[in-house]
Design an enzyme around this catalytic site. Structure first.
Site, PDB file in Angstrom:
ATOM      1  N   HIS A  72      13.278   5.203 -10.038  1.00 45.13           N
ATOM      2  CA  HIS A  72      13.510   6.513 -10.647  1.00 45.13           C
ATOM      3  C   HIS A  72      14.991   6.858 -10.564  1.00 45.13           C
ATOM      4  O   HIS A  72      15.549   6.963  -9.488  1.00 45.13           O
ATOM      5  CB  HIS A  72      12.654   7.583  -9.962  1.00 45.13           C
ATOM      6  CG  HIS A  72      11.256   7.590 -10.490  1.00 45.13           C
ATOM      7  ND1 HIS A  72      10.603   8.725 -10.869  1.00 45.13           N
ATOM      8  CD2 HIS A  72      10.400   6.564 -10.750  1.00 45.13           C
ATOM      9  CE1 HIS A  72       9.403   8.415 -11.326  1.00 45.13           C
ATOM     10  NE2 HIS A  72       9.259   7.107 -11.249  1.00 45.13           N
ATOM     11  N   TYR A 200       9.877  18.983 -10.492  1.00 41.12           N
ATOM     12  CA  TYR A 200       9.773  20.019  -9.449  1.00 41.12           C
ATOM     13  C   TYR A 200       9.851  21.356 -10.173  1.00 41.12           C
ATOM     14  O   TYR A 200      10.887  21.676 -10.765  1.00 41.12           O
ATOM     15  CB  TYR A 200      10.928  19.902  -8.451  1.00 41.12           C
ATOM     16  CG  TYR A 200      10.805  18.737  -7.495  1.00 41.12           C
ATOM     17  CD1 TYR A 200      10.193  18.891  -6.255  1.00 41.12           C
ATOM     18  CD2 TYR A 200      11.326  17.475  -7.805  1.00 41.12           C
ATOM     19  CE1 TYR A 200      10.085  17.828  -5.355  1.00 41.12           C
ATOM     20  CE2 TYR A 200      11.221  16.405  -6.913  1.00 41.12           C
ATOM     21  CZ  TYR A 200      10.594  16.595  -5.691  1.00 41.12           C
ATOM     22  OH  TYR A 200      10.496  15.539  -4.813  1.00 41.12           O
ATOM     23  N   PRO A 292       7.176  18.770   2.444  1.00 39.65           N
ATOM     24  CA  PRO A 292       7.282  17.604   1.556  1.00 39.65           C
ATOM     25  C   PRO A 292       8.215  17.775   0.352  1.00 39.65           C
ATOM     26  O   PRO A 292       8.455  16.815  -0.375  1.00 39.65           O
ATOM     27  CB  PRO A 292       5.835  17.390   1.087  1.00 39.65           C
ATOM     28  CG  PRO A 292       5.136  18.683   1.316  1.00 39.65           C
ATOM     29  CD  PRO A 292       5.829  19.366   2.438  1.00 39.65           C
ATOM     30  N   LYS A 296      11.111  13.643   2.200  1.00 38.03           N
ATOM     31  CA  LYS A 296      11.904  13.062   3.294  1.00 38.03           C
ATOM     32  C   LYS A 296      11.091  12.558   4.491  1.00 38.03           C
ATOM     33  O   LYS A 296      11.628  11.854   5.344  1.00 38.03           O
ATOM     34  CB  LYS A 296      12.915  14.102   3.810  1.00 38.03           C
ATOM     35  CG  LYS A 296      14.036  14.389   2.835  1.00 38.03           C
ATOM     36  CD  LYS A 296      15.047  13.262   2.834  1.00 38.03           C
ATOM     37  CE  LYS A 296      15.932  13.266   1.617  1.00 38.03           C
ATOM     38  NZ  LYS A 296      15.622  12.203   0.648  1.00 38.03           N
ATOM     39  N   TYR A 384      18.909  13.700  -1.923  1.00 40.63           N
ATOM     40  CA  TYR A 384      17.593  13.235  -2.384  1.00 40.63           C
ATOM     41  C   TYR A 384      17.482  11.710  -2.272  1.00 40.63           C
ATOM     42  O   TYR A 384      16.442  11.193  -1.821  1.00 40.63           O
ATOM     43  CB  TYR A 384      17.325  13.694  -3.830  1.00 40.63           C
ATOM     44  CG  TYR A 384      15.861  13.591  -4.198  1.00 40.63           C
ATOM     45  CD1 TYR A 384      15.010  14.684  -4.059  1.00 40.63           C
ATOM     46  CD2 TYR A 384      15.306  12.385  -4.637  1.00 40.63           C
ATOM     47  CE1 TYR A 384      13.654  14.592  -4.344  1.00 40.63           C
ATOM     48  CE2 TYR A 384      13.959  12.276  -4.927  1.00 40.63           C
ATOM     49  CZ  TYR A 384      13.141  13.384  -4.790  1.00 40.63           C
ATOM     50  OH  TYR A 384      11.803  13.283  -5.075  1.00 40.63           O
TER      51      TYR A 384
HETATM   52  P1  RFL Z   1       1.713   8.983  10.819  1.00 41.14           P
HETATM   53  O1  RFL Z   1       1.637   8.480   9.417  1.00 41.14           O
HETATM   54  O2  RFL Z   1       1.124  10.297  11.128  1.00 41.14           O
HETATM   55  O3  RFL Z   1       1.079   7.859  11.747  1.00 41.14           O
HETATM   56  C1  RFL Z   1       0.827   8.095  13.118  1.00 41.14           C
HETATM   57  C2  RFL Z   1      -0.328   7.205  13.542  1.00 41.14           C
HETATM   58  O4  RFL Z   1      -0.576   7.393  14.935  1.00 41.14           O
HETATM   59  C3  RFL Z   1      -1.976   7.493  15.146  1.00 41.14           C
HETATM   60  N1  RFL Z   1      -2.189   8.216  16.405  1.00 41.14           N
HETATM   61  C4  RFL Z   1      -2.451   7.610  17.579  1.00 41.14           C
HETATM   62  N2  RFL Z   1      -2.594   6.330  17.898  1.00 41.14           N
HETATM   63  C5  RFL Z   1      -2.859   6.037  19.188  1.00 41.14           C
HETATM   64  N3  RFL Z   1      -2.989   6.980  20.140  1.00 41.14           N
HETATM   65  C6  RFL Z   1      -2.849   8.282  19.876  1.00 41.14           C
HETATM   66  N4  RFL Z   1      -2.971   9.187  20.831  1.00 41.14           N
HETATM   67  C7  RFL Z   1      -2.568   8.648  18.542  1.00 41.14           C
HETATM   68  N5  RFL Z   1      -2.359   9.822  17.915  1.00 41.14           N
HETATM   69  C8  RFL Z   1      -2.140   9.546  16.635  1.00 41.14           C
HETATM   70  C9  RFL Z   1      -2.505   8.187  13.911  1.00 41.14           C
HETATM   71  O5  RFL Z   1      -3.888   7.915  13.696  1.00 41.14           O
HETATM   72  C10 RFL Z   1      -1.617   7.574  12.831  1.00 41.14           C
HETATM   73  O6  RFL Z   1      -2.190   6.423  12.242  1.00 41.14           O
HETATM   74  O7  RFL Z   1       3.240   9.053  11.322  1.00 41.14           O
HETATM   75  P2  RFL Z   1       4.473   8.060  10.972  1.00 41.14           P
HETATM   76  O8  RFL Z   1       4.077   6.624  11.092  1.00 41.14           O
HETATM   77  O9  RFL Z   1       5.613   8.574  11.734  1.00 41.14           O
HETATM   78  O10 RFL Z   1       4.730   8.289   9.393  1.00 41.14           O
HETATM   79  C11 RFL Z   1       5.203   9.515   8.914  1.00 41.14           C
HETATM   80  C12 RFL Z   1       4.691   9.755   7.490  1.00 41.14           C
HETATM   81  O11 RFL Z   1       3.293   9.544   7.471  1.00 41.14           O
HETATM   82  C13 RFL Z   1       5.019  11.172   6.972  1.00 41.14           C
HETATM   83  O12 RFL Z   1       6.309  11.561   7.366  1.00 41.14           O
HETATM   84  C14 RFL Z   1       4.961  11.268   5.426  1.00 41.14           C
HETATM   85  O13 RFL Z   1       3.667  11.012   4.959  1.00 41.14           O
HETATM   86  C15 RFL Z   1       5.401  12.649   4.943  1.00 41.14           C
HETATM   87  N6  RFL Z   1       5.280  12.832   3.504  1.00 41.14           N
HETATM   88  C16 RFL Z   1       6.237  12.325   2.623  1.00 41.14           C
HETATM   89  N7  RFL Z   1       7.274  11.597   3.086  1.00 41.14           N
HETATM   90  C17 RFL Z   1       8.190  11.049   2.235  1.00 41.14           C
HETATM   91  O14 RFL Z   1       9.148  10.399   2.689  1.00 41.14           O
HETATM   92  N8  RFL Z   1       8.079  11.202   0.853  1.00 41.14           N
HETATM   93  C18 RFL Z   1       7.068  11.900   0.304  1.00 41.14           C
HETATM   94  O15 RFL Z   1       6.990  11.944  -0.918  1.00 41.14           O
HETATM   95  C19 RFL Z   1       6.109  12.526   1.195  1.00 41.14           C
HETATM   96  N9  RFL Z   1       5.085  13.219   0.704  1.00 41.14           N
HETATM   97  C20 RFL Z   1       4.183  13.542   2.971  1.00 41.14           C
HETATM   98  C21 RFL Z   1       4.122  13.725   1.549  1.00 41.14           C
HETATM   99  C22 RFL Z   1       3.185  14.050   3.792  1.00 41.14           C
HETATM  100  C23 RFL Z   1       2.122  14.741   3.246  1.00 41.14           C
HETATM  101  N10 RFL Z   1       1.134  15.205   4.162  1.00 41.14           N
HETATM  102  C24 RFL Z   1      -0.234  15.223   3.917  1.00 41.14           C
HETATM  103  C25 RFL Z   1       1.500  15.565   5.508  1.00 41.14           C
HETATM  104  C26 RFL Z   1       3.090  14.415   0.990  1.00 41.14           C
HETATM  105  C27 RFL Z   1       2.079  14.944   1.828  1.00 41.14           C
HETATM  106  C28 RFL Z   1       0.991  15.719   1.142  1.00 41.14           C
HETATM  107  C1  PHB Z   2       4.267  12.434  -3.889  1.00 37.56           C
HETATM  108  O1  PHB Z   2       4.301  11.720  -4.908  1.00 37.56           O
HETATM  109  O2  PHB Z   2       3.299  12.484  -3.147  1.00 37.56           O
HETATM  110  C2  PHB Z   2       5.456  13.281  -3.581  1.00 37.56           C
HETATM  111  C3  PHB Z   2       6.614  13.112  -4.306  1.00 37.56           C
HETATM  112  C4  PHB Z   2       7.722  13.916  -4.040  1.00 37.56           C
HETATM  113  C5  PHB Z   2       7.645  14.871  -3.047  1.00 37.56           C
HETATM  114  C6  PHB Z   2       6.490  15.033  -2.302  1.00 37.56           C
HETATM  115  C7  PHB Z   2       5.373  14.228  -2.569  1.00 37.56           C
HETATM  116  O3  PHB Z   2       8.720  15.670  -2.817  1.00 37.56           O
END
Ligand code: RFL
Ligand code: PHB
Length: 389
Positions: A72, A200, A292, A296, A384
């Site tokens: 992108h 956005y 989100p 980041k 970004y």
């Molecule tokens: P995770 O993915 O939460 O993984 C942590 C893992 O640890 C396990 N766990 C345990 N294991 C053993 N013992 C325990 N006591 C434990 N407690 C927990 C859990 O089961 C899990 O498997 O953290 P990690 O690896 O640091 O990864 C971080 C990312 O998942 C998170 O920052 C992103 O998903 C955030 N996020 C986005 N990030 C981006 O860079 N770009 C995006 O476009 C973006 N969109 C988003 C997002 C997060 C979202 N949600 C739902 C929070 C969009 C959404 C909707």
């Molecule tokens: C996504 O595709 O899930 C997404 C993309 C951009 C964002 C947050 C989530 O800023």
């Protein structure tokens, strides 16, 4: 059992660290509370910064990403029926890619399995012992039996609700938090994306985001009330609301269909300091959360892993702890900038319940400034696509 690095959490942070270390001959064991299918069922991030893409390549897990991800060059910002583009490629000579976190995690699991990496699923009662001594060990139960892992270091990659952060004593740990008065309702649908770039959208009715995973898989979000439940929203109600928040020409083009996933995420900014206590290092969501809006979360997790990985490689090469000693400072310096950017984008594009007419005018003026000012666009684009590691 014995290992060099015990990694708590088998999400993207933990798996990426384990994979990178393995390629340098450093042994690790990953402890995951859930099953692999559960972890892969979480629909989360979609956008990868260039730095994370490079780290995936360094980890030797980029083959499918390089083939299937979408580059992108920019993004679209809309307010009401007005819209303008921010061209990352022209402004920064860098791009981002669309490749879902689910796919990143799947590729990492596959690589770990192929390399014979040790991942223990369904662990319970994880306790990190002696993190402030020279002989840390982790205990846990699995299938009702208690186990113990002795290690040199512990990487706390267990997300926001994990145990690692809580292990750092309260008189050492400092937490900073901002909870936003709204959430994001997201759906995934097997429909073509409404636009080739992400949109956005700021509107009178609140924020909306049009994102995607591939040519026939779209991800859409709308700002919603914190009291809403996914089941309150029928697909039809979601699509109607989305259409009201994006420019008319996009709404007219939008292809709708049944949702295959629907969930609500609360929005929060959170940082814990320091990110190291003795032989325990916090990484990713265990240490910090961003709303989100700036995409980041996963990307800041990747930069933590980059710093920790290099610190560990340096230590195991010649006993030099400089990289480990500077881990927390280096990681936090970058994190706070990503926190600022995510907070800024969130503040710019959402409607706040207590927003005054003046606040609204400030948002509009800021969007107008961004639209017309090259320096403002460069600042946004640089953030970004990701600040340098
Ligand atoms: P995770 O993915 O939460 O993984 C942590 C893992 O640890 C396990 N766990 C345990 N294991 C053993 N013992 C325990 N006591 C434990 N407690 C927990 C859990 O089961 C899990 O498997 O953290 P990690 O690896 O640091 O990864 C971080 C990312 O998942 C998170 O920052 C992103 O998903 C955030 N996020 C986005 N990030 C981006 O860079 N770009 C995006 O476009 C973006 N969109 C988003 C997002 C997060 C979202 N949600 C739902 C929070 C969009 C959404 C909707
Ligand atoms: C996504 O595709 O899930 C997404 C993309 C951009 C964002 C947050 C989530 O800023």
């Amino acid at each position: 059992m014995k290992t060099q690095v015990c990694i708590i959490g088998g999400g993207p942070s933990g798996l990426l660290l384990s994979q990178l270390l393995d390629r340098k001959g450093i042994d690790s064991i990953v402890l995951e509370r859930k099953t692999k299918d559960y972890v892969l069922g979480r629909i989360r991030a979609g956008i990868l910064e260039h730095g994370m893409v490079e780290l995936m390549r360094e980890a030797g897990v980029s083959e499918r990403m390089d083939r299937e991800s979408f580059i992108h060059d920019g993004t679209v910002i809309s307010y009401g029926d007005e819209q303008f583009g921010i061209n990352f490629k022209e402004l920064t000579d860098t791009t981002v890619v669309v490749y879902g976190q689910t796919e990143v995690t799947r590729d990492l699991y596959e690589a770990r399995e192929k390399a014979g990496g040790k991942i223990v699923f369904n662990v319970e009662s994880v306790v990190i012992n002696g993190a402030d001594t020279d002989a840390p060990f982790v205990t846990y139960t699995v299938d009702g039996e208690q186990q113990r892992i002795d290690c040199d270091y512990v990487a706390g990659c267990d997300g926001f609700h994990g145990v690692s952060r809580q292990t750092i004593p309260l008189d050492v740990r400092r937490e900073y938090e901002k909870v936003y008065p709204f959430g994001w309702l997201g759906i995934l649908s097997e429909t073509p994306p409404v636009h080739e770039e992400l949109i956005y959208a700021s509107s009178e009715r609140g924020f909306a985001l049009c994102s995607m995973r591939n040519e026939n898989l779209s991800r859409y979000y709308i700002q919603c009330s914190l009291s809403d439940k996914p089941e309150d929203w029928t697909d039809e109600a979601f699509w109607q609301e989305l259409k009201r928040r994006i420019p008319k020409e996009a709404a007219d083009r939008l292809v709708t269909g049944p949702s295959i996933e629907k969930s609500i995420a609360p929005l929060r900014s959170f940082v814990t300091e320091p990110m190291r206590w003795g032989r325990l290092f916090l990484c990713g969501d265990a240490a910090h959360i961003v709303p989100p809006t700036g995409a980041k979360g996963l990307n800041t997790a990747a930069s933590d892993i980059h710093y920790l990985y290099h610190g560990l490689v340096q230590f195991y090469a010649d006993g030099n702890t400089e990289g480990l000693d500077t881990y927390s400072g280096k990681a936090l310096a970058r994190i706070w900038k990503a926190e600022r950017f995510s907070w800024w984008m969130t503040s710019l594009l959402h409607r706040f319940p207590d927003q005054s007419e003046f606040d609204l005018k400030m948002q509009q003026a800021e969007i107008a400034f961004l639209r017309s000012n090259h320096a403002a666009q460069v600042a946004m684009a640089e953030n970004y696509v990701g600040l340098p590691y």
